[in-house]
Design a protein around this motif. Structure first.
Motif, PDB file in Angstrom:
ATOM      1  N   THR A 454       0.836  -1.191   0.000  1.00 56.48           N
ATOM      2  CA  THR A 454       0.000   0.000   0.000  1.00 56.48           C
ATOM      3  C   THR A 454       0.873   1.244   0.000  1.00 56.48           C
ATOM      4  O   THR A 454       2.016   1.221   0.486  1.00 56.48           O
ATOM      5  CB  THR A 454      -0.920   0.036   1.232  1.00 56.48           C
ATOM      6  N   SER A 455       0.324   2.319  -0.533  1.00 52.19           N
ATOM      7  CA  SER A 455       1.037   3.591  -0.548  1.00 52.19           C
ATOM      8  C   SER A 455       0.027   4.724  -0.663  1.00 52.19           C
ATOM      9  O   SER A 455      -0.973   4.596  -1.393  1.00 52.19           O
ATOM     10  CB  SER A 455       2.017   3.661  -1.723  1.00 52.19           C
ATOM     11  N   GLY A 457       0.684   7.244  -2.182  1.00 57.63           N
ATOM     12  CA  GLY A 457       1.030   7.870  -3.436  1.00 57.63           C
ATOM     13  C   GLY A 457       1.869   9.129  -3.248  1.00 57.63           C
ATOM     14  O   GLY A 457       2.236   9.511  -2.134  1.00 57.63           O
ATOM     15  N   PHE A 459       1.346  12.769  -4.610  1.00 58.03           N
ATOM     16  CA  PHE A 459       0.451  13.682  -5.364  1.00 58.03           C
ATOM     17  C   PHE A 459       1.254  14.812  -6.015  1.00 58.03           C
ATOM     18  O   PHE A 459       2.141  15.395  -5.389  1.00 58.03           O
ATOM     19  CB  PHE A 459      -0.599  14.251  -4.407  1.00 58.03           C
ATOM     20  N   PRO A 460       1.006  15.123  -7.267  1.00 59.07           N
ATOM     21  CA  PRO A 460      -0.014  14.541  -8.159  1.00 59.07           C
ATOM     22  C   PRO A 460       0.568  13.529  -9.134  1.00 59.07           C
ATOM     23  O   PRO A 460      -0.096  13.107 -10.067  1.00 59.07           O
ATOM     24  CB  PRO A 460      -0.534  15.777  -8.897  1.00 59.07           C
ATOM     25  N   ILE A 462       1.944  10.300  -8.653  1.00 56.74           N
ATOM     26  CA  ILE A 462       1.566   8.890  -8.507  1.00 56.74           C
ATOM     27  C   ILE A 462       0.364   8.808  -7.577  1.00 56.74           C
ATOM     28  O   ILE A 462       0.428   9.297  -6.433  1.00 56.74           O
ATOM     29  CB  ILE A 462       2.732   8.060  -7.939  1.00 56.74           C
ATOM     30  N   PRO A 463      -0.756   8.225  -8.016  1.00 58.32           N
ATOM     31  CA  PRO A 463      -1.927   8.111  -7.139  1.00 58.32           C
ATOM     32  C   PRO A 463      -1.720   7.048  -6.068  1.00 58.32           C
ATOM     33  O   PRO A 463      -0.835   6.197  -6.165  1.00 58.32           O
ATOM     34  CB  PRO A 463      -3.045   7.703  -8.116  1.00 58.32           C
ATOM     35  N   ALA A 464      -2.527   7.122  -5.024  1.00 61.33           N
ATOM     36  CA  ALA A 464      -2.501   6.097  -3.976  1.00 61.33           C
ATOM     37  C   ALA A 464      -2.884   4.743  -4.573  1.00 61.33           C
ATOM     38  O   ALA A 464      -3.673   4.664  -5.529  1.00 61.33           O
ATOM     39  CB  ALA A 464      -3.463   6.482  -2.858  1.00 61.33           C
ATOM     40  N   PHE A 465      -2.337   3.687  -4.015  1.00 56.28           N
ATOM     41  CA  PHE A 465      -2.661   2.357  -4.546  1.00 56.28           C
ATOM     42  C   PHE A 465      -2.542   1.298  -3.459  1.00 56.28           C
ATOM     43  O   PHE A 465      -1.874   1.480  -2.439  1.00 56.28           O
ATOM     44  CB  PHE A 465      -1.748   1.998  -5.723  1.00 56.28           C
TER      45      PHE A 465
END
Length: 800
Positions: A454-455, A457, A459-460, A462-465
């Motif tokens: 999990t991360s 991310g 911004f802007p 790399i989005p959270a994933f």
């Protein structure tokens, strides 16, 4: 190195010449004794259980080093790793405070590789986890180092040998025990003792305990001023039962609790990252400093129950072993010991439960008569679910704060079961003894791994994933092996003072499946095949001058079909799910000859097979030149090498097919890692030697002064995988003291590492960090381990 070999070879020839005249000397000794009386031997006969029966060391057809509890006390061996000081060719190391590793005859093992060890450890004849056995050493009866493949007489097969540790057992006829205390100028203390309490001739109890504290590797952390430190407490109860003359049983319970905080030593000139210094500047080996900002703490809570029984049935002996080990290891490690990213502590937190029941039954004929036989069955099951929580950060550029934080939670259920059945036979005639047998083993294992990354991310960009992965492909999860192992020996007794033997041994180790291996790499980097080995050995054991000189010489040749080894810190590349996150999800791209962006995703420790050969000679001399002087010398020359056809994972940045880490990290070839031809199986030198001596000073009165010495010599060796030249080291420990003539008390002062040699014993290399579209950078510090500095201490011992 050739000079060492020639010196050792000439020593072996000299011993063989002396051995050839042993029968004559044996006759001379007998002739000088009064008629009808035998000469009193100088040395007591050494009895070992290497063959699962009590036999004279001289009669055992294998190379064995035996260390008694009395020897451990005399030489202040408080750490199991120091047993290697008494057995050349044996290396016991602990580089992090948690992972005890063993190498014997140049055959090494990393406990993190997930395979059975090359050298199996037994506690009171039951297989035991080395991390627990090596943590507390006290109230020991005897330790035996068995060299060469073990695939017949003990439940688990091992290619390098075995180390058997037997604790003191209670006597049924007397109260006896000891107390020993040790203090040193390096903030270390050790208090241990044991006492036997016989209730009657049928029931007896042995109680033993240990309290130990020290500063471990004597390293101070430059970031917080704290020192490495550790403390261990352990207690053991052994109940002896002898209801009849034909039946004896010992039931043992041991509790262990240890808490170790060990900082990783570094050296180098230092560097900076994002304008922030990685450490205090130039650090030398003698500074003994760490720069990591995270915590290294390893806690071990273990319960060990063991039952040994021996029942004399008249026509045969029935022996049984049952044990249960329950260990909980809680470990927290700094993943950035070189402080590559100042101000950011990347921690790994592990919880490892270890639940292992063991059962074994053996029925064997008495060790007399022309013929003998034995049958046995063995069972072991390993259960527990390991949980890993790993913090990482993928820096997008060499700018502090410009990084993608990633957390990985890894769950690894362990489920492995081993059954084995063995049969052996013996025939003895005219001085010859032929022994041999086979063991059939069934090994079943199920390996699964769940990885959740999990991360939040960045911004802007790399989005959270959140990414959920199966760490092990479905077709590699179930393992089953059914190896047939065993061996044979031929022994000939030239005289009561001289014995020769020829031996053959075959062993097997099951292959491994990588845990939390980066997703998207090839199967050969995930799973390994089983390892097979064959060993041929010849030896000569004897004594001279009414046992004033005992000797043993052996030569061996061993071949490996697919030696299982671990290759640490290998740079890899794989399809990227996100920067620094391997996977097959959206946005992943196929691997393209190491040109994926970035060119290297990071490092990992991979298991791999490689064919190899091991050959060498070993010699031991124990002498008592006078009634007041004892001397023991052990030497080993072993050449353990991969075959030229072996291609193994490595770091080859410049693409010349040889290991190197020059310049930016890059992958050579078309695979996920580079492959090289390597030479040594482990970073151990060919030659090694140890020597011990004690000189007792005859004086009038009730005390006896003495001096002792322990020397171990290890030549320098070049590490291909680390691209580093290890220097030779000569470690000398000196002891001087007095004891009562009755042997009840002893007061000893000592100096360890008299020469104060500061030598690097393990070199990892300076970490190199790659970025997307930017040159790589390093912290300027290389994690290392070194010999401990000179240490002064005092030992007080009382026996009754």
């Amino acid at each position: 190195m050739s000079r060492n070999f020639l010196t050792f070879l000439s020593s072996g020839v000299a011993i063989s010449v002396l051995a050839s005249i042993a029968p004559a000397y044996a006759q001379d000794d007998s002739a000088q004794a009064p008629q009808g009386a035998a000469a009193e031997p100088v040395y007591e006969e050494i009895i070992v259980t290497a063959t699962r029966s009590s036999r004279s060391l001289q009669d055992v057809p294998m190379s064995v080093n035996a260390v008694t509890g009395a020897q451990l006390q005399k030489l202040n061996i408080l750490d199991t790793k120091d047993i290697s000081r008494l057995a050349p060719g044996l290396e016991l190391t602990n580089t992090t405070g948690r992972n005890n590793t063993i190498a014997l005859r140049g055959i090494g093992f990393d406990p993190d590789q997930g395979t059975d060890p090359t050298v199996q450890v037994y506690l009171n004849e039951a297989p035991a986890n080395a991390q627990t056995v090596f943590t507390a050493l006290y109230d020991i009866g005897q330790i035996e180092v068995l060299r060469g493949p073990q695939g017949l007489l003990r439940g688990l097969s091992s290619p390098g040998g075995s180390i058997t540790v037997t604790t003191q057992r209670p006597k049924f006829d007397e109260v006896e025990g000891y107390m020993q205390g040790t203090v040193t100028d390096r903030h270390a203390y050790n208090v241990q003792g044991g006492v036997t309490l016989p209730f009657n001739d049928k029931v007896s109890l042995r109680v033993a305990a240990l309290v130990d504290g020290n500063r471990g590797n004597q390293v101070r952390n430059a970031s917080n001023g704290d020192f490495s430190r550790g403390n261990t407490q352990s207690a053991r109860l052994t109940l002896g039962l002898r209801p009849t003359e034909n039946f004896t049983a010992y039931l043992t319970y041991q509790y262990l609790q240890s808490d170790i905080r060990q900082y990783q030593q570094v050296f180098g000139e230092g560097n900076s990252f994002g304008g922030v210094a990685t450490g205090p500047g130039d650090i030398s080996i003698r500074d003994r400093l760490a720069v990591g900002e995270g915590l290294n703490r390893f806690k071990n809570t273990s319960h060990f129950v063991n039952l040994n029984m021996d029942w004399d049935l008249g026509f045969a002996n029935l022996t049984g072993v049952a044990s249960y080990q329950a260990s909980d290891l809680v470990q927290e490690r700094d993943s950035d010991p070189a402080n590559s990213f100042p101000g950011l502590a990347l921690q790994q937190r592990n919880t490892i439960p270890y639940r292992v029941p063991v059962f074994e039954l053996r029925l064997a004929s008495k060790n007399d008569g022309m013929f003998g036989w034995g049958l046995g069955a063995f069972y072991q099951k390993t259960k527990g679910t390991t949980r890993v929580n790993q913090d990482t950060a993928q820096f997008l550029a060499p700018v502090n704060g410009f990084y993608l934080p990633i957390n990985s939670r890894i769950t690894v259920p362990v489920d492995q079961e081993t059954w084995s059945f063995n049969a052996n036979g013996r025939v003895r005639s005219g001085g010859f003894t032929l022994e041999g047998g086979l063991r059939y083993t069934i090994i079943k294992g199920v390996r699964t791994t769940d990885i959740v990354s999990t991360s939040p991310g960045f911004f802007p960009i790399i989005p959270a994933f959140t990414q959920v992965q199966d760490g092990i492909p479905a077709d590699l999860r179930n393992q089953k092996d059914t190896p047939l192992t065993g061996g044979a020996t031929l022994t000939y007794e030239f005289s009561p003072a001289l014995t020769g033997y020829l031996a053959y041994g075959h062993s097997f180790r099951a292959g491994s499946v990588g845990v939390a291996v980066p997703v998207g790499i090839s199967n050969d980097l995930i799973a390994t095949r089983g390892e097979k080995t064959d060993n041929f050995e010849a030896g000569l054991k004897g004594s001279l001058f009414n046992r004033r000189l005992n000797f043993a010489v052996s030569a061996f040749y061993q071949t490996f079909d697919g030696f299982l080894n671990r290759f640490a810190g290998v740079y890899y590349n794989c399809p990227n799910f996100a920067p620094g996150v391997c996977g097959t999800g959206p946005g992943s791209t196929p691997i393209n000859n190491g040109t994926d962006v970035p060119a290297a995703d990071g490092t990992f420790d991979f298991n791999y097979n490689g064919d190899a050969t091991v050959k060498g000679i070993e010699a031991t001399i124990d002498a008592r030149p006078t009634d007041f002087w004892d001397l023991s010398v052990n030497m080993s020359y072993v050449k353990a090498r991969y075959k030229s056809s072996a291609r193994l994972p490595c770091n080859d940045f410049n693409g010349d097919g040889r290991p190197d880490m020059d310049g930016d990290a890059a992958i050579t070839g078309t695979g996920n890692v580079s492959f090289c031809g390597l030479s040594r199986l482990t970073d151990t030198p060919n030659f090694s030697m140890t020597a011990t001596t004690e000189l007792r000073l005859p004086v009038e009165g009730s005390v006896e002064p003495f001096v002792r010495g322990l020397l171990s010599y290890r030549p320098g060796v070049y590490s291909e995988t680390r691209s580093f030249q290890y220097r030779s080291r000569t470690l000398i420990d000196l002891f001087a003291g007095v004891r009562g003539n009755d042997g009840q008390w002893e007061l000893t002062g000592f100096v360890k590492n008299v020469l104060n040699q500061q030598r690097i014993t393990d070199f990892t290399g300076t970490p190199r960090i790659s970025f997307t579209g930017s040159p790589s950078v390093t912290s300027g510090y290389a994690p290392i381990n070194t010999t401990l500095p000179r240490e002064f201490g005092l030992i007080a011992t009382f026996r009754w």
